[in-house]
Enzyme design. Sequence first.
Site, PDB file in Angstrom:
ATOM      1  N   CYS A 141      -9.578  42.460 -73.697  1.00 41.21           N
ATOM      2  CA  CYS A 141      -9.933  42.683 -75.104  1.00 41.21           C
ATOM      3  C   CYS A 141     -11.422  42.943 -75.295  1.00 41.21           C
ATOM      4  O   CYS A 141     -11.836  43.421 -76.358  1.00 41.21           O
ATOM      5  CB  CYS A 141      -9.512  41.487 -75.952  1.00 41.21           C
ATOM      6  SG  CYS A 141      -7.736  41.242 -75.986  1.00 41.21           S
TER       7      CYS A 141
ATOM      8  N   HIS B  21     -13.445  42.194 -82.922  1.00 41.81           N
ATOM      9  CA  HIS B  21     -12.162  42.456 -82.260  1.00 41.81           C
ATOM     10  C   HIS B  21     -11.072  41.790 -83.097  1.00 41.81           C
ATOM     11  O   HIS B  21     -11.205  40.632 -83.514  1.00 41.81           O
ATOM     12  CB  HIS B  21     -12.179  41.865 -80.851  1.00 41.81           C
ATOM     13  CG  HIS B  21     -10.839  41.786 -80.216  1.00 41.81           C
ATOM     14  ND1 HIS B  21      -9.959  42.846 -80.232  1.00 41.81           N
ATOM     15  CD2 HIS B  21     -10.202  40.766 -79.571  1.00 41.81           C
ATOM     16  CE1 HIS B  21      -8.844  42.479 -79.619  1.00 41.81           C
ATOM     17  NE2 HIS B  21      -8.965  41.232 -79.210  1.00 41.81           N
TER      18      HIS B  21
ATOM     19  N   ASN C 196      -3.209  42.869 -82.524  1.00 45.05           N
ATOM     20  CA  ASN C 196      -4.258  42.910 -81.500  1.00 45.05           C
ATOM     21  C   ASN C 196      -4.031  44.125 -80.599  1.00 45.05           C
ATOM     22  O   ASN C 196      -3.107  44.137 -79.789  1.00 45.05           O
ATOM     23  CB  ASN C 196      -4.213  41.615 -80.689  1.00 45.05           C
ATOM     24  CG  ASN C 196      -5.308  41.534 -79.642  1.00 45.05           C
ATOM     25  OD1 ASN C 196      -5.975  42.523 -79.344  1.00 45.05           O
ATOM     26  ND2 ASN C 196      -5.498  40.349 -79.083  1.00 45.05           N
TER      27      ASN C 196
END
Length: 323
Positions: A114, A249, A279
């Site tokens: 990520c 994020h 996500n």
Amino acid sequence: MTIKARVRGVGGYVPEKILSNDDLAAIMDTSDAWIVSRSGIRQRHQADAELNVSDLAVRAAKKALEHAGMSIAEIDLIVVATSTPDHTFPATAAYVQHKLGSTHGAAFDIQVACSGFVYGLSVVSAMIESGQAKGALLIGAELMTRLLDWEDRSTAVLFGDGAGALVLCADDVAPDAPQVINSYIRSDGQFAKLLYTTGGAGSTGTAGTIYMEGREVYRHAVTNIAEAICTLLDTSGFEIDDIDWFVPHQANKRIIDGVARKIGLPPEKTVLTVADHANTSAASIPLALDMAVRDGRIKPGDMVMTEAMGGGLSWGANLIRWS
Ligand code: ACO
């Protein structure tokens, strides 16, 4: 004057197909209320089987080039941040380069889960500043729904597919001109066991599926991200109040809110896409940048702070004065 990387364009792409929380509740023991209250996620996009991650990356890249008013001929560096490459090798960036019609310059992938976009911006900016590249495409592209164990409700509800891209160019700039000001990246492999995929080309010969100790990851996320932002501001000579837009994020709204509270950022400065995209790992920041630029929130001269934490554990932040 100094050579710095300057943002010239941004683009994003999400697949058409949407999976709502209710769609997931029809195939596993979960509910819209649980997912929304724990993560802020309401839906996610899922790519059709015939699309590879390079296809998503190319779509985002084309939009970013169009936004920049530039052609692929002006790009001499393509970096793709992804954990879901088309093949183990070559780099997905090589496929993207070919699909965009380029035969010159360099193309490679980075894989930092990520944190891939935040790390990518650090690497691309440094390559531009050192004279190794003049025009760069940095793309975060992921097919996270292909890394899910659909029997594991604690992770299956959290992820989605998408891609986002930035065009960055070398520019001889004054200190207060638009530019990527600085980045901060960190990693601590002792925590790798908290968030990983259960396979790999060099071990099981398969990609595996996502395993996550959610509570532990959550605990590290707020602390590490806040540390990254404060360190980056400090080393760059800025303060929290100098940030116009916080573009985190998009893992989980509770993590984002927790970080904003901890560092004293008002909620109205935060760009949120997690409800619609879930996500999307390395794609989530450029997708959020794309949305906030196109809807007129992020304007030239604005100070933008990004941040991410992910598998590794890895984490970091970028400070950008927008163009
Ligand atoms: N639907 C319904 N119930 C569920 C689901 C689900 N999808 N998933 C888990 N549960 C249940 C569990 O089984 C457990 O039940 P039990 O009490 O009967 O055993 C209960 O809900 C609580 O489970 P926890 O895992 O303790 O739930 P928690 O409140 O910690 O929320 C979550 C889980 C959302 C994953 C949270 O830990 C979190 O936000 N972690 C951050 C991790 C994250 O977002 N990572 C993304 C990747 S890393 C990154 O990008 C930063």
